[in-house]
Design a protein around this motif. Structure first.
Motif, PDB file in Angstrom:
ATOM      1  N   SER A  16       0.809  -1.228   0.000  1.00 57.44           N
ATOM      2  CA  SER A  16       0.000   0.000   0.000  1.00 57.44           C
ATOM      3  C   SER A  16       0.839   1.275   0.000  1.00 57.44           C
ATOM      4  O   SER A  16       0.300   2.368  -0.209  1.00 57.44           O
ATOM      5  N   LEU A  17       2.129   1.150   0.224  1.00 56.53           N
ATOM      6  CA  LEU A  17       2.955   2.344   0.403  1.00 56.53           C
ATOM      7  C   LEU A  17       3.635   2.831  -0.871  1.00 56.53           C
ATOM      8  O   LEU A  17       4.426   3.763  -0.841  1.00 56.53           O
ATOM      9  N   GLY A  18       3.287   2.210  -2.004  1.00 57.59           N
ATOM     10  CA  GLY A  18       3.933   2.596  -3.255  1.00 57.59           C
ATOM     11  C   GLY A  18       3.367   3.838  -3.917  1.00 57.59           C
ATOM     12  O   GLY A  18       4.007   4.425  -4.786  1.00 57.59           O
ATOM     13  N   HIS A  19       2.163   4.245  -3.517  1.00 54.72           N
ATOM     14  CA  HIS A  19       1.510   5.390  -4.178  1.00 54.72           C
ATOM     15  C   HIS A  19       0.341   5.842  -3.297  1.00 54.72           C
ATOM     16  O   HIS A  19      -0.318   5.012  -2.663  1.00 54.72           O
ATOM     17  N   PRO A  20       0.047   7.155  -3.264  1.00 49.24           N
ATOM     18  CA  PRO A  20      -1.078   7.646  -2.445  1.00 49.24           C
ATOM     19  C   PRO A  20      -2.414   6.976  -2.768  1.00 49.24           C
ATOM     20  O   PRO A  20      -3.230   6.760  -1.868  1.00 49.24           O
ATOM     21  N   LEU A  21      -2.645   6.637  -4.035  1.00 47.47           N
ATOM     22  CA  LEU A  21      -3.905   5.984  -4.394  1.00 47.47           C
ATOM     23  C   LEU A  21      -3.987   4.579  -3.800  1.00 47.47           C
ATOM     24  O   LEU A  21      -5.061   4.136  -3.380  1.00 47.47           O
ATOM     25  N   LEU A  22      -2.861   3.881  -3.764  1.00 46.70           N
ATOM     26  CA  LEU A  22      -2.836   2.555  -3.146  1.00 46.70           C
ATOM     27  C   LEU A  22      -3.071   2.664  -1.644  1.00 46.70           C
ATOM     28  O   LEU A  22      -3.802   1.854  -1.058  1.00 46.70           O
ATOM     29  N   LEU A  23      -2.483   3.682  -1.040  1.00 42.50           N
ATOM     30  CA  LEU A  23      -2.652   3.901   0.400  1.00 42.50           C
ATOM     31  C   LEU A  23      -4.121   4.157   0.731  1.00 42.50           C
ATOM     32  O   LEU A  23      -4.681   3.561   1.659  1.00 42.50           O
ATOM     33  N   GLU A  24      -4.747   5.024  -0.049  1.00 36.91           N
ATOM     34  CA  GLU A  24      -6.156   5.366   0.177  1.00 36.91           C
ATOM     35  C   GLU A  24      -7.047   4.137  -0.012  1.00 36.91           C
ATOM     36  O   GLU A  24      -7.955   3.881   0.787  1.00 36.91           O
ATOM     37  N   TYR A  25      -6.779   3.385  -1.060  1.00 44.03           N
ATOM     38  CA  TYR A  25      -7.568   2.183  -1.355  1.00 44.03           C
ATOM     39  C   TYR A  25      -7.401   1.149  -0.240  1.00 44.03           C
ATOM     40  O   TYR A  25      -8.378   0.569   0.247  1.00 44.03           O
ATOM     41  N   HIS A  26      -6.173   0.938   0.187  1.00 47.95           N
ATOM     42  CA  HIS A  26      -5.880  -0.007   1.264  1.00 47.95           C
ATOM     43  C   HIS A  26      -6.594   0.393   2.557  1.00 47.95           C
ATOM     44  O   HIS A  26      -7.205  -0.431   3.237  1.00 47.95           O
ATOM     45  N   ASP A  27      -6.527   1.667   2.902  1.00 43.44           N
ATOM     46  CA  ASP A  27      -7.066   2.131   4.180  1.00 43.44           C
ATOM     47  C   ASP A  27      -8.595   2.191   4.197  1.00 43.44           C
ATOM     48  O   ASP A  27      -9.215   2.030   5.254  1.00 43.44           O
ATOM     49  N   ALA A  28      -9.206   2.412   3.031  1.00 45.70           N
ATOM     50  CA  ALA A  28     -10.649   2.643   3.006  1.00 45.70           C
ATOM     51  C   ALA A  28     -11.474   1.478   2.462  1.00 45.70           C
ATOM     52  O   ALA A  28     -12.644   1.328   2.833  1.00 45.70           O
ATOM     53  N   GLU A  29     -10.884   0.661   1.580  1.00 44.42           N
ATOM     54  CA  GLU A  29     -11.695  -0.335   0.883  1.00 44.42           C
ATOM     55  C   GLU A  29     -11.213  -1.770   1.013  1.00 44.42           C
ATOM     56  O   GLU A  29     -12.002  -2.660   1.339  1.00 44.42           O
ATOM     57  N   TRP A  30      -9.956  -2.019   0.739  1.00 46.57           N
ATOM     58  CA  TRP A  30      -9.463  -3.389   0.574  1.00 46.57           C
ATOM     59  C   TRP A  30      -9.688  -4.217   1.839  1.00 46.57           C
ATOM     60  O   TRP A  30      -9.278  -3.830   2.931  1.00 46.57           O
TER      61      TRP A  30
END
Length: 198
Positions: A16-30
């Protein structure tokens, strides 16, 4: 690799730490249990387009997909014509792969048939796990599988129902995305949030 501190210091799954969009997706959805048919349909289409690509590639175009597919209403996508196919193929805001584009209305029609026969797609999908998430407790990213017998079973059933781009690897990613399988590392802060454990 175990969980890694993010920008706010909380431990997260390393991917999740490779890009802000991955971070947001990880924290909110996945990994969060999802039972909304419209969002399940959106994820189904996006997972199909993701085949062979990175999820970040899809996330970067997610808003483009939402516009191009008119909010991912299955009944709308199911009725797409040849003109709609050409419109999508000319849309630089999405992944312009003809096989994947042409699979979208096929999947929409299959999705609606499942809704008609099961009451909702969510009821059908969650039936594979008896309505409760499969909660894993991985310590390292290397332990997280790319495919499982469950994914193979769901893939086979979805293919039999007419769905396209639902191979076992894509289906496993779909199961993870929709929270039917929780593959957050045990040390990730989202593991406790999504399972109530920890």
């Amino acid at each position: 690799m175990s969980a890694v501190p993010g920008p706010d210091g909380r431990p997260r799954c390393p991917w999740s730490l490779g890009h802000p969009l991955l971070l947001e997706y990880h924290d909110a959805e996945w990994g969060a249990p999802l039972r909304d048919d419209r969002v399940l349909f959106e994820l189904l289409i996006l997972e199909g387009f993701q085949a062979g690509l990175s999820w970040l590639t899809i996330l970067k175009r997610r808003e483009g997909f939402r516009q191009a597919f008119q909010g991912f209403a299955p009944q709308v996508v199911a009725g797409y014509s040849k003109a709609d196919m050409e419109r999508l193929m000319a849309d630089a805001g999405i992944i312009r792969n003809r096989l994947k584009v042409e699979a979208a209305p096929v999947n929409a029609r299959a999705f609606m048939k499942v809704q008609a026969s099961h009451g909702s797609f969510a009821d059908y999908f969650w039936g594979f796990v008896d309505g409760r998430p499969v909660v894993n407790a991985w310590k390292e990213m290397s332990q997280v599988p790319a495919v499982t017998p469950l994914a193979e079973k769901v893939s086979k059933d979805m293919k039999a129902k007419g769905f396209k781009f639902v191979g076992p690897v894509s289906v496993y990613a779909y199961l993870q995305s929709a929270g039917l399988v929780n593959d957050h590392l045990e040390s990730c802060f989202r593991f406790a949030e999504t399972t109530g454990k920890g």
